[in-house]
Design an enzyme around this catalytic site. Structure first.
Site, PDB file in Angstrom:
ATOM      1  CD  GLN A  32      -4.286   9.734   2.039  1.00  0.00           C
ATOM      2  OE1 GLN A  32      -3.508   9.514   2.958  1.00  0.00           O
ATOM      3  NE2 GLN A  32      -3.765   9.793   1.450  1.00  0.00           N
ATOM      4  CG  HIS A  55      -5.377   5.829   3.700  1.00  0.00           C
ATOM      5  ND1 HIS A  55      -4.396   5.474   4.552  1.00  0.00           N
ATOM      6  CD2 HIS A  55      -5.041   4.527   2.697  1.00  0.00           C
ATOM      7  CE1 HIS A  55      -4.064   4.097   4.493  1.00  0.00           C
ATOM      8  NE2 HIS A  55      -3.621   3.979   3.907  1.00  0.00           N
ATOM      9  CG  ASP A  92       0.933   6.605  -4.302  1.00  0.00           C
ATOM     10  OD1 ASP A  92       1.267   7.229  -2.867  1.00  0.00           O
ATOM     11  OD2 ASP A  92       1.752   6.391  -4.674  1.00  0.00           O
ATOM     12  CG  LEU A  93      -1.809  11.928  -1.091  1.00  0.00           C
ATOM     13  CD1 LEU A  93      -2.228  12.174   1.046  1.00  0.00           C
ATOM     14  CD2 LEU A  93      -2.630  13.819  -1.908  1.00  0.00           C
ATOM     15  CG  PHE A 112      -2.740   4.372  -2.773  1.00  0.00           C
ATOM     16  CD1 PHE A 112      -2.252   3.720  -1.653  1.00  0.00           C
ATOM     17  CD2 PHE A 112      -3.150   5.528  -2.531  1.00  0.00           C
ATOM     18  CE1 PHE A 112      -2.810   4.044  -0.875  1.00  0.00           C
ATOM     19  CE2 PHE A 112      -4.030   6.073  -1.696  1.00  0.00           C
ATOM     20  CZ  PHE A 112      -3.730   5.052  -0.591  1.00  0.00           C
ATOM     21  CG  HIS A 115      -0.603  -1.282  -1.207  1.00  0.00           C
ATOM     22  ND1 HIS A 115      -0.098  -2.564   0.122  1.00  0.00           N
ATOM     23  CD2 HIS A 115      -1.634  -0.848   0.442  1.00  0.00           C
ATOM     24  CE1 HIS A 115      -0.047  -1.921   1.547  1.00  0.00           C
ATOM     25  NE2 HIS A 115      -1.455  -0.655   1.748  1.00  0.00           N
ATOM     26  CD  GLU A 116      -5.043   0.926   0.966  1.00  0.00           C
ATOM     27  OE1 GLU A 116      -6.583   0.684   0.777  1.00  0.00           O
ATOM     28  OE2 GLU A 116      -4.260   1.171   1.427  1.00  0.00           O
ATOM     29  CE  LYS A 119      -3.097  -3.610   5.219  1.00  0.00           C
ATOM     30  NZ  LYS A 119      -2.261  -2.789   6.361  1.00  0.00           N
ATOM     31  CG  HIS A 120      -8.118  -2.832   3.122  1.00  0.00           C
ATOM     32  ND1 HIS A 120      -7.813  -3.124   4.100  1.00  0.00           N
ATOM     33  CD2 HIS A 120      -6.833  -1.948   2.739  1.00  0.00           C
ATOM     34  CE1 HIS A 120      -6.750  -2.807   5.088  1.00  0.00           C
ATOM     35  NE2 HIS A 120      -6.168  -2.007   3.885  1.00  0.00           N
TER      36      HIS A 120
END
Ligand SMILES: *[C@@H]1O[C@H](CO)[C@@H](O)[C@H](O)[C@H]1NC(C)=O
Ligand SMILES: *[C@@H]1O[C@H](CO)[C@@H](O)[C@H](O)[C@H]1NC(C)=O
Ligand SMILES: *[C@@H]1O[C@H](CO)[C@@H](O)[C@H](O)[C@H]1NC(C)=O
Ligand SMILES: *[C@@H]1O[C@H](CO)[C@@H](O)[C@H](O)[C@H]1NC(C)=O
Length: 239
Positions: A32, A55, A92-93, A112, A115-116, A119-120
């Site tokens: 990002q 990201h 984590d912006l 963050f 989470h990544e 999820k991924h």
């Protein structure tokens, strides 16, 4: 006859060293641009990093990204050096810069990444466990310096550029069509889409000694259409 077909099958398999036994076909390394992201989100990380930041590293197949594959939890990163390295390229912006000295803040700062990962990252877990996944993200992020690719290609910050120039400038270095994401808002830049993210897609392949290498491919599920909305006429702002 059957034996012949079997031999042929073996031959075909042998000629396909790129086949990876996995639930995904490629990774999208999504970076990002804080200068774009923070125009649309309340960034509490001040000052914003002056460079592209990660990201996420998203496993995907021919249908799209594969998500939430397993229930493997996230183990907060304990290693101080790894933490600092990730915090500088994968911050984590939305959150303030974390304190390094307290364990509590270090763990909090990792939501963050957690989470990544959930999820991924869990979708490539058959090839990369959590440690390996984050190391791979660092490695792929460091393969290209997107900011210098754009600037050396004459795409200066603070201006709008032809979308096709942004694509072809990145393409000249990576030899793959990037996944570009824009946002647009009538209030900023007079409705010309604003660059948010650049994804580079990598296909893993195994060579004969079983080592995995990554080659750039054209991103199959490009979000580039988000850069055509608004009144940009094919131009986007690189803020
Ligand atoms: C891609 O992944 C999705 C979600 O896991 C799955 O439903 C789909 O069948 C997969 N498609 C291919 C071509 O592997
Ligand atoms: C990941 O795999 C590597 C290599 O097999 C191993 O050394 C490491 O302990 C594993 N890490 C985790 C978090 O499972
Ligand atoms: C991006 O640029 C490359 C090289 O010029 C071109 O082959 C490709 O079609 C372009 N992709 C898009 C989506 O415009
Ligand atoms: C496989 O790839 C690794 C790393 O890129 C390389 O060092 C090795 O020589 C390759 N082996 C073969 C048989 O091509």
């Amino acid at each position: 006859m059957l034996a012949e077909m079997f031999k042929l099958l073996i031959l075909i398999l042998a000629l396909c060293p790129s086949a990876i036994d996995s639930s995904f076909q490629y990774f999208n390394m999504v970076e990002q641009w804080p200068g774009g992201y923070c125009q649309f989100h309340r960034c509490r990380r001040v000052p914003w990093p002056n460079d592209f930041t990660i990201h996420g590293l998203w496993p995907a197949n021919h249908t799209g990204t594969v998500e939430n594959c397993k229930k493997t939890g996230f183990a907060p990163i304990q290693d101080e050096n790894k933490f600092k390295q990730l915090d500088s390229i994968w911050p984590d912006l939305d959150q303030p810069r974390p304190e390094y000295d307290t364990v509590g803040s270090r763990v909090l700062a990792q939501s963050f990444w957690g989470h990544e990962w959930k999820k991924h990252g869990t979708c490539s877990e058959n090839m990369y466990n959590q440690t390996q996944y984050f190391d791979l993200a660092i490695k792929l992020k460091n393969r290209y310096n997107l900011l210098s690719i754009l600037e050396q290609g004459g795409l200066s910050r603070g201006h709008s550029h032809e979308l096709s120039d942004v694509n072809s400038t990145i393409w000249r270095t990576t030899h793959g069509t990037p996944d570009l994401k824009c946002l647009n808002d009538a209030r900023v830049h007079r409705n010309v889409p604003v660059l948010q993210e650049i994804g580079i897609c990598y296909r893993p392949s195994k060579n004969r000694s079983g080592q995995v290498s990554f080659s750039v491919i054209n991103c199959p599920h490009s979000r580039t259409r988000t850069c055509y909305r608004g009144l940009g006429n094919g131009k986007i702002v690189f803020p």
